[in-house]
Design an enzyme around this catalytic site. Structure first.
Site, short mmCIF file in Angstrom:
data_model
loop_
_atom_site.label_atom_id
_atom_site.label_comp_id
_atom_site.label_asym_id
_atom_site.label_seq_id
_atom_site.Cartn_x
_atom_site.Cartn_y
_atom_site.Cartn_z
N LYS A 1 49.29 40.62 79.74
CA LYS A 1 47.62 41.70 79.89
C LYS A 1 47.16 41.67 79.89
CE LYS A 1 50.59 45.94 81.18
NZ LYS A 1 51.35 47.59 81.14
N ASP B 1 45.63 52.55 85.01
CA ASP B 1 47.18 52.90 85.87
C ASP B 1 47.09 54.23 86.50
OD1 ASP B 1 49.28 51.49 84.01
OD2 ASP B 1 49.28 52.68 82.54
N GLN C 1 50.44 52.51 76.94
CA GLN C 1 51.94 51.44 77.48
C GLN C 1 53.34 52.99 77.60
OE1 GLN C 1 51.64 48.11 78.17
NE2 GLN C 1 54.15 48.65 78.48
#
Length: 873
Positions: free
Chosen positions: A50, A119, A94
């Site tokens: 990422k 997200d 995460q």
């Protein structure tokens, strides 16, 4: 299969989008943050991919790592910090959270601000997706990547039968919603679905995200169906699915774009208040109370300030953090307007009222971005003769009682800081007179747990003395003597104690009369707080670091060797910065009609430089945008407030005014013309106006107003406008606002009155002759001595700040009009080295005002039932 050319093309588009964003908004970079708890290898792999993808297209990506011992509270605190960080436009938590502490994952994901939740896992984003608000939410990465892959096949999703196997919040559920709102007929299956094979067999589009290998058999799938397997269970020999990492970057850019649209400098969406005018005009306090101010956080949002850039002080005022100026540093400034006035009557001529009326006209009536920047009033005049300083009538800063009384405590902070310096001066003299060198040294550099060391400020003093040693035990006796002995000459002390009250009996006092001071008494005085050099430092600083340096440079006296003694020598600089750390932030308020106002710093113009803060002006100029206006006020008449605005404030701020508005009243013109205050004879007005050209605010008869307009234009004013903003608010100053708009479009020929490199006497003479009309100046012996001292000490190239009566162009308040041929007496000269100017005391000018026979406090009272303040005006 995945067409890598298409994927690379998307990467190029994202890279181009970032470049265009940076070009349009200089200094702006989209920011992505990734928060990781623990140190799982699979998480590290994902995160590195990422970060690499973000860096390749120009996104500033930041990896925040918390240990696996982090508690839920610590994770939430970190998220709150990222939510408030204007440099972070999107961030990812995460998952899974690798912590050995109990952490509620749902609580963590919902703590992420929805506008930064790239997200798409928060309940708000999930809810918007389920309702079909695709343009107002973020979609989880994997479902969004799947849709990208489906589109690459060229198939039309509309009308197709889609089956999603899996119902997780991360993939299955959002995938279902995304297909549904792209007009597919969608069925969701899972491990408990008894008819799984039959449902799969009907699918035109099949997305499998069940987390179980070989759950779906190949023979179930009908020919020609699009199949995407999102499973993480690797089957040997099978294709590894491409992960749509670009979706994170796309979402981050989308978030950054929304941020720019919402907080684009100069793009205001402001709600104005409608005035209900009454005749006759009620009292100022009655008008102020009739207005319901907007919540100050709403005002901040309307003008483009971020939530973490304001610090609320109740519902109607807030501090603005200096981080706002840093964020906006690359934005163009708006137009800069200064309001000043002719030599006033003792009651003032309405500069504050005109300033507020003008911004209300520009904002609420002409729909321009506009900011007023005004000074905080001293409570000395508030309880003395002049009353409040919030403007008046229907052109006010509200609430006026908050404005006039305490505000956010800045003046109290200055009082505390100033008097700490005064205490440090006399205490140091006392201790040096009563102790040996070694005793002083032992107390100044004490042994703590057997260890002696210099503080940072003591090391600066050693460096100033040319001593490079840092070990207290290494100094020689001579070096110890130099270090501990400031050797202040009491006769040279210029630092006075201050109080924010008019008290004539503190103009000359004796201090040190207690027996504990062992006979070490001296004559001293109190000044009013707003004349303190610390107030001037606050007003002229361009940041916290600059303010601290200025505070350290302040000269309090000279040593017996003739060397300047500073606050840094006293060791008090750091403490002063601590006392002033909140005062340096401008105060945000609003006008009656809802336009924003910065209220910051309050130096008098007759005994200081008389202008609000440089920081407030600079932040406001960025916020209004290139076409907006910032209107600030220079105190008292043009001869002192405006002259100091030009030659001190503009010199240090590097700002240049586009327009000057000069306020006058017929009342003052008559007085300066030599006539009684109520007379309307032409001769009186002509004598008062002959040396002024200005834009006007006035009342009185139509004939008088027309005459003044005519004479002002003949004298060279760009325009002269009759204003009624006291009675009508912004509506009464629309003509003035339009004149200001026109004037701002013409070239400005700004220049300083004098070169600071000239000798001190020459600079004083230029001001006296060219501004006041004097034929020459006369320096009394004390002033002559100070010129020699300050020139020798290296302060001769500072600007000049004349301390002079505001009631006359001359030194004599009884001389009205525009006197000429007089000699201007300079009684004394003091140095405000930290602020950055020398200030000559003209005539009998006092730095501590007195109270009149009937002060304003007779009318001020508190309604104990309602808690309302009465009697302010």
């Amino acid at each position: 299969t995945v067409d890598l050319k298409i994927l690379r093309g998307k990467e190029k588009r994202l890279k181009k989008q970032v470049a265009e964003m940076k070009e349009k908004f200089p200094g702006f970079t989209p920011g992505l943050a990734i928060l990781q708890v623990g140190n799982r290898d699979d998480s590290n792999l994902y995160i590195n991919m990422k970060l690499k993808a973000a860096a390749e297209i120009g996104i500033s990506a930041n990896h925040i790592k918390l240990p696996n011992t982090a508690t839920e509270a610590e994770v939430l605190k970190c998220i709150a910090s990222l939510n408030g960080d204007p440099a972070v436009h999107g961030f990812i938590v995460q998952l899974p959270l690798d912590s050995d502490k109990p952490i509620n994952t749902e609580k963590i994901t919902n703590a992420v601000a929805p506008e930064k939740d790239v997200d798409g896992l928060s309940s708000i984003n999930a809810g918007k997706l389920s309702r079909g608000d695709l343009g107002d939410c973020f979609i989880p990465c994997t479902p969004k990547g799947c849709m990208e892959l489906i589109r690459q096949t060229g198939i039309q999703v509309t009308g197709k039968r889609a089956v999603v196997v899996g119902r997780s919040k991360i993939v299955g559920a959002p995938m279902h919603d995304l297909l549904l709102w792209n007009h597919a007929t969608v069925t969701t299956c899972h491990s408990k679905t008894s008819t799984l094979a039959e449902e799969v067999a009907k699918a035109d589009i099949l997305v499998v995200a069940a987390g179980k290998a070989e759950m779906v058999k190949g023979e179930w799938i009908k020919p020609g169906a699009i199949v995407i397997d999102c499973g993480i269970n690797h089957v040997p020999g099978a294709w590894v699915m491409y992960k749509e990492w670009g979706s994170y970057n796309g979402c981050c850019l989308e978030s950054a774009q929304r941020f720019l649209e919402k907080f684009q400098p100069g793009k205001w969406n402001i709600q104005y208040n409608q005035l209900t005018l009454k005749m006759p005009v009620p009292s100022d306090i009655e008008i102020s109370r009739s207005c319901i101010p907007k919540p100050i956080d709403q005002v901040a949002k309307e003008i483009g300030l971020l939530p973490d850039e304001i610090e609320l002080y109740g519902q109607t005022k807030a501090k603005v953090h200096l981080s706002a100026l840093k964020r906006l540093k690359n934005q163009p400034d708006g137009k800069y307007v200064v309001v000043t006035g002719i030599t006033p009557t003792p009651l003032g001529e309405g500069k504050s009222t005109t300033t507020i009326g003008l911004v209300q006209a520009l904002g609420a009536h002409l729909h321009q971005n506009v900011f007023a920047c005004v000074r905080q009033p001293s409570q000395g005049p508030t309880f003395g003769i002049k009353g409040g300083a919030a403007g008046g009538g229907y052109s006010q800063v509200v609430p006026m009682e908050e404005f006039n009384l305490h505000l956010t405590g800045d003046i109290h902070a200055i009082t505390a800081a100033n008097n700490l310096v005064a205490a440090a001066v006399d205490t140091r003299i006392f201790h040096e007179l009563t102790q040996s060198d070694q005793a002083l040294y032992n107390r100044l550099v004490p042994s703590v747990n057997g260890v002696r060391k210099f503080s940072e400020i003591q090391i600066r003093r050693l460096q100033k003395l040319g001593i490079s040693k840092t070990d207290p035990a290494a100094l020689t006796k001579e070096e110890v003597n130099l270090f501990v002995r400031l050797d202040i000459d009491p006769a040279t002390i210029t630092w006075q104690r201050v109080l924010d009250t008019n008290d004539r009996f503190l103009r000359r006092i004796t201090i040190g009369q207690s027996p504990t001071e062992k006979g070490f008494s001296r004559m001293a005085q109190f000044d009013i707080t707003v004349s303190s050099e610390i107030m001037a430092v606050l007003a002229l600083s361009d940041g916290l670091d600059d303010m601290k340096k200025r505070l350290g440079r302040m000269v309090v006296a000279s040593s017996k060797r003739g060397e300047p003694v500073t606050t840094d020598d006293l060791g008090v600089t750091g403490a002063l910065a601590v006392l002033m750390k909140d005062a340096v932030k401008p105060n945000l308020m609003q006008t009656l009609e809802g336009t924003p106002v910065f209220v910051h710093a309050g130096p008098f113009a007759n005994i200081a430089h008389g202008n609000s803060s440089v920081l407030a002006d600079k932040i406001a100029l960025k916020l209004v945008g290139k076409e907006g206006f910032v209107v600030t006020e220079a105190g008292f008449g043009a001869d002192i407030g405006m002259e100091k605005f030009f030659n001190i404030k503009c010199r240090y701020s590097d700002l240049r005014p586009n327009v000057v508005v000069l306020v006058a009243t017929v009342r003052a013109l008559k007085m300066h013309g030599g006539g009684p205050a109520v007379s309307s004879k032409r001769g009186f007005i002509w004598k008062g106006i002959q040396n002024h050209s200005f834009t006007l605010h006035m009342t009185d008869t139509k004939a008088e107003l027309a005459l003044v307009v005519q004479l002002a234009k003949e004298a060279g004013a760009f325009d002269a406008v009759v204003c009624t903003h006291w009675a009508e608010g912004g509506k009464g100053a629309v003509a003035l606002a339009q004149a200001v708009q026109r004037a701002s479009q013409t070239p400005s020929n700004f220049r300083f009155l004098y070169n600071v490199e000239l000798p001190v006497i020459d600079k004083i003479r230029i001001i006296a002759q060219q501004i006041y009309g004097a034929s020459d100046i006369e320096l009394l012996p004390e002033a002559q001595e100070k010129v020699a001292v300050y020139t020798k000490q290296g302060f001769g190239n500072l600007p000049i700040c004349m301390a002079k009566t505001h009631l006359s162009l001359s030194h004599d308040p009884e001389q009205k009009g525009a006197p000429t041929g007089f000699i201007l007496p300079i009684r004394d000269i003091r140095a405000s080295v930290g602020a950055g100017f020398l200030y000559p005391l003209v005539g009998t000018m006092s730095t501590m005002p007195g109270l009149p026979t009937r002060p304003s406090f007779y009318d001020i009272d508190l309604d104990t039932a309602s808690g309302e303040v009465n009697g302010l005006f």
